[in-house]
Design an enzyme around this catalytic site. Structure first.
Site, PDB file in Angstrom:
ATOM      1  N   ARG A 201      42.234 -66.114 -27.715  1.00 13.01           N
ATOM      2  CA  ARG A 201      42.494 -64.958 -28.583  1.00 13.01           C
ATOM      3  C   ARG A 201      41.742 -63.725 -28.082  1.00 13.01           C
ATOM      4  O   ARG A 201      42.198 -62.604 -28.309  1.00 13.01           O
ATOM      5  CB  ARG A 201      42.008 -65.245 -30.010  1.00 13.01           C
TER       6      ARG A 201
ATOM      7  N   PRO B 294      37.011 -60.676 -47.050  1.00 11.43           N
ATOM      8  CA  PRO B 294      37.878 -59.997 -48.015  1.00 11.43           C
ATOM      9  C   PRO B 294      38.553 -58.746 -47.458  1.00 11.43           C
ATOM     10  O   PRO B 294      38.129 -58.205 -46.428  1.00 11.43           O
ATOM     11  CB  PRO B 294      36.909 -59.599 -49.131  1.00 11.43           C
ATOM     12  N   VAL B 295      39.613 -58.294 -48.154  1.00  8.59           N
ATOM     13  CA  VAL B 295      40.267 -57.020 -47.803  1.00  8.59           C
ATOM     14  C   VAL B 295      40.269 -56.078 -49.009  1.00  8.59           C
ATOM     15  O   VAL B 295      41.028 -55.127 -49.057  1.00  8.59           O
ATOM     16  CB  VAL B 295      41.706 -57.217 -47.279  1.00  8.59           C
TER      17      VAL B 295
ATOM     18  N   ARG C 237      44.026 -61.688 -38.406  1.00 14.64           N
ATOM     19  CA  ARG C 237      43.737 -60.808 -39.533  1.00 14.64           C
ATOM     20  C   ARG C 237      44.006 -59.339 -39.238  1.00 14.64           C
ATOM     21  O   ARG C 237      44.341 -58.579 -40.136  1.00 14.64           O
ATOM     22  CB  ARG C 237      42.271 -60.957 -39.932  1.00 14.64           C
TER      23      ARG C 237
ATOM     24  N   LEU D  62      38.305 -53.762 -49.917  1.00 12.59           N
ATOM     25  CA  LEU D  62      38.016 -52.351 -49.623  1.00 12.59           C
ATOM     26  C   LEU D  62      39.250 -51.641 -49.071  1.00 12.59           C
ATOM     27  O   LEU D  62      39.478 -50.461 -49.350  1.00 12.59           O
ATOM     28  CB  LEU D  62      36.867 -52.233 -48.619  1.00 12.59           C
TER      29      LEU D  62
ATOM     30  N   LYS E  13      39.658 -55.944 -26.918  1.00 12.48           N
ATOM     31  CA  LYS E  13      40.625 -56.470 -27.900  1.00 12.48           C
ATOM     32  C   LYS E  13      40.553 -55.673 -29.194  1.00 12.48           C
ATOM     33  O   LYS E  13      41.576 -55.255 -29.739  1.00 12.48           O
ATOM     34  CB  LYS E  13      40.311 -57.943 -28.204  1.00 12.48           C
TER      35      LYS E  13
HETATM   36  C1  UD1 Z   1      33.527 -57.356 -38.189  1.00 11.99           C
HETATM   37  C2  UD1 Z   1      32.550 -56.556 -37.374  1.00 11.99           C
HETATM   38  C3  UD1 Z   1      33.248 -56.134 -36.114  1.00 11.99           C
HETATM   39  C4  UD1 Z   1      33.769 -57.391 -35.441  1.00 11.99           C
HETATM   40  C5  UD1 Z   1      34.684 -58.186 -36.372  1.00 11.99           C
HETATM   41  C6  UD1 Z   1      35.219 -59.475 -35.777  1.00 11.99           C
HETATM   42  C7  UD1 Z   1      30.794 -55.183 -38.321  1.00 11.99           C
HETATM   43  C8  UD1 Z   1      30.450 -54.050 -39.215  1.00 11.99           C
HETATM   44  N1  UD1 Z   1      32.088 -55.432 -38.156  1.00 11.99           N
HETATM   45  O1  UD1 Z   1      34.624 -56.501 -38.424  1.00 11.99           O
HETATM   46  O2  UD1 Z   1      32.376 -55.406 -35.294  1.00 11.99           O
HETATM   47  O3  UD1 Z   1      34.445 -57.086 -34.267  1.00 11.99           O
HETATM   48  O4  UD1 Z   1      33.945 -58.508 -37.512  1.00 11.99           O
HETATM   49  O5  UD1 Z   1      34.259 -60.429 -35.639  1.00 11.99           O
HETATM   50  O6  UD1 Z   1      29.943 -55.799 -37.744  1.00 11.99           O
HETATM   51  N2  UD1 Z   1      34.153 -56.310 -46.324  1.00 11.99           N
HETATM   52  C9  UD1 Z   1      34.435 -56.379 -47.668  1.00 11.99           C
HETATM   53  N3  UD1 Z   1      35.672 -55.997 -48.086  1.00 11.99           N
HETATM   54  C10 UD1 Z   1      36.625 -55.549 -47.219  1.00 11.99           C
HETATM   55  C11 UD1 Z   1      36.333 -55.481 -45.859  1.00 11.99           C
HETATM   56  C12 UD1 Z   1      35.076 -55.879 -45.424  1.00 11.99           C
HETATM   57  O7  UD1 Z   1      33.617 -56.779 -48.464  1.00 11.99           O
HETATM   58  O8  UD1 Z   1      37.725 -55.204 -47.663  1.00 11.99           O
HETATM   59  C13 UD1 Z   1      32.828 -56.715 -45.865  1.00 11.99           C
HETATM   60  C14 UD1 Z   1      32.901 -57.922 -44.956  1.00 11.99           C
HETATM   61  O9  UD1 Z   1      32.899 -59.127 -45.678  1.00 11.99           O
HETATM   62  C15 UD1 Z   1      31.667 -57.736 -44.097  1.00 11.99           C
HETATM   63  C16 UD1 Z   1      31.521 -56.220 -43.991  1.00 11.99           C
HETATM   64  O10 UD1 Z   1      32.283 -55.691 -45.053  1.00 11.99           O
HETATM   65  O11 UD1 Z   1      30.537 -58.253 -44.748  1.00 11.99           O
HETATM   66  C17 UD1 Z   1      32.016 -55.637 -42.682  1.00 11.99           C
HETATM   67  O12 UD1 Z   1      33.391 -55.878 -42.608  1.00 11.99           O
HETATM   68  P1  UD1 Z   1      34.330 -55.323 -41.475  1.00 11.99           P
HETATM   69  O13 UD1 Z   1      33.595 -54.404 -40.548  1.00 11.99           O
HETATM   70  O14 UD1 Z   1      35.597 -54.872 -42.068  1.00 11.99           O
HETATM   71  O15 UD1 Z   1      34.650 -56.624 -40.772  1.00 11.99           O
HETATM   72  P2  UD1 Z   1      35.608 -56.769 -39.638  1.00 11.99           P
HETATM   73  O16 UD1 Z   1      36.612 -55.694 -39.529  1.00 11.99           O
HETATM   74  O17 UD1 Z   1      36.013 -58.175 -39.722  1.00 11.99           O
END
Ligand code: UD1
Length: 437
Positions: A404, A124-125, A94, A127, A22
């Site tokens: 999902r 959060p987004v 998301r 980044l 997925k």
């Molecule tokens: C994360 C997992 C991914 C998993 C997905 C769904 C990791 C590194 N990533 O991906 O393997 O499939 O959840 O469960 O394990 N963050 C920020 N700001 C942002 C984006 C992220 O602070 O704009 C932080 C998040 O809060 C988190 C970390 O960065 O603590 C990793 O985020 P990210 O890898 O983007 O999360 P997902 O894409 O949700």
């Protein structure tokens, strides 16, 4: 609504087959928008998230066809004319936020709803947005939407450091940077297999990318990308889930075969911790064979970025720990409150306590069937695993969360000896005790 009804205590036997990933299919679909033509993706799982994202693509004007039985999707992006991702769809999933990078890359602009919260925290987004700005995008917020423009139609490019490393932001930024006018660099980029497979596909489409699979990804923008035919990789989280299922519900001396898998994508930490439980397993290029041990050793884990232990497998690990004879801990360093499954598992007898981002699971638990509720995707599958080893019947409500991310899970488990079926139910029905005779 649908629920899954499981009669516990039947051994898992035979063969399980892993579906396409997925978390890789969705970025590959977003990448298809960058090409002026028809991209074909095979091994696409028939999941609710895939169907939701197909609708998101259709809103932009792309023509999406999905042969769900053959798992083949075609996306004709030559017809894109509406660079918008609406709230109604983004709130369901998301990953729709990948439209920001895809639309900036393809149309030089986009209006994409902010995703909002999630069952287990704010996610959060920031980044994604800061990175797009660093690459030269002009971004403002308007009524819950991110409105982004590339000045002059194409991003100039730039350098951005992800802190922390983020799967979603790496993908979104790469989408935006591939057709930029200049060169972009992502520092501390994610190296999860989902990201690597996606970047390799972008490269085959004509993107100029260096450093795939390393922490520094450099992308020199090109004028446009070509459509390709690409095969999606197997779902690593489904593989890990099935390995845990085999360890807790398989019979010692029996071997369960998991096919269409890529064990390398699980990462070293999961394989090492799984071995430390005493579970016997052998990995091949496209399969894993698992034999349950007589006794599961309690093994503590801490989630981390790849090749660390995946956050998407920690809920399932708590069920494994419940079946071992001692206590052990689970710490989630990626998401620190991703424990909504614990109170539900407690209704089945799990003894566990949560302290900050760590849960301590007492082992040696005789789980008992109960009615429990799914709260998110990975939480729901942990309830199914618990139902498989519990005494009596477990009803897992709200399985739309499970749908999902797991394709026909109940059919796969039925074929492997588990007594499980899907039923419809009325969430708002009057309880039997209040009904007149
Ligand atoms: C994360 C997992 C991914 C998993 C997905 C769904 C990791 C590194 N990533 O991906 O393997 O499939 O959840 O469960 O394990 N963050 C920020 N700001 C942002 C984006 C992220 O602070 O704009 C932080 C998040 O809060 C988190 C970390 O960065 O603590 C990793 O985020 P990210 O890898 O983007 O999360 P997902 O894409 O949700």
């Amino acid at each position: 609504m649908d629920k899954l009804v499981i009669e516990g205590g039947r051994p898992l036997r035979g063969t399980l087959t892993v579906s396409g990933s997925k978390n890789t299919a969705l970025p590959l679909m977003a990448a298809a928008l960058l090409a002026d033509g028809t991209t074909t993706i095979d091994n696409v799982p028939n999941l609710r998230d895939v169907n939701t994202f197909s609708d998101v693509l259709r809103v932009s004007g792309a023509e999406v066809e999905f042969d769900a039985d053959a798992h083949v999707m075609t996306i004709d992006a030559s017809t894109i004319d509406t660079p918008v991702a609406p709230y109604e769809l983004v709130k369901k999933m998301r990953a729709s936020f990948y439209m920001l990078g895809a639309l900036l890359g393809r149309c030089g602009k986009g209006r994409v709803s902010l995703p909002g919260g999630c069952a287990w925290g704010p996610r959060p987004v920031n980044l994604h947005l800061e990175g797009m700005r660093a690459f030269g995008a002009e971004i403002e917020l308007d009524e819950g939407y991110v409105v982004a423009h590339a000045p002059g139609g194409r991003l100039p490019g730039g350098t951005f450091t992800l802190e922390p490393s983020s799967v979603g932001a790496t993908i979104n930024l790469a989408l935006a940077a591939s057709t930029a006018q200049g060169t972009s660099r992502i520092e501390n980029a994610a190296i999860e297999p989902d990201v690597v497979v996606f970047l390799e596909a972008l490269q085959r489409m004509g993107a100029q990318i260096d450093g795939i699979g390393t922490r520094t990804v450099e992308i020199e923008g090109v004028d446009g990308l070509q459509p390709i035919a690409v095969t999606n990789c197997p779902d690593r989280i489904e593989l890990g889930t099935f390995m845990i299922a085999a360890a807790i519900a398989g019979e010692p001396n029996d071997t369960i075969r998991i096919e269409n898998a890529n064990p390398d994508h699980l990462g070293r930490a999961f394989l090492d911790k799984f071995a430390a439980t005493g579970t016997h397993f052998v990995t091949g290029a496209d399969h894993v064979e698992v034999s349950a041990p007589d006794v599961l050793e309690p093994v503590s884990i801490e989630t981390a970025v790849f090749p660390g232990f995946p956050t998407d497998l920690q809920a399932q690990w708590s069920v494994l720990l419940s079946q071992s004879p001692g206590a052990a801990t689970i710490t989630d360093t990626i998401y620190d409150d991703r424990f909504s499954h614990i109170p539900e598992l407690a209704r089945m007898g799990l003894q566990a306590s949560v302290d900050g981002n760590t849960v301590t699971v007492e082992g040696h638990t005789h789980l008992k069937g109960a009615t429990v509720m799914s709260t998110d995707l990975r939480a729901s599958v942990s309830l199914v695993l618990a139902g498989m080893v519990a005494e009596g019947q477990t009803d897992v409500l709200r399985v739309y969360h499970l749908d999902r991310g797991y394709e026909r899970l109940e059919v796969k488990l039925q074929n492997a000896g588990i007594q499980i079926h899907r039923e419809q139910y009325d969430e708002f029905a009057t309880p039997d005790v209040l009904k007149d005779d």
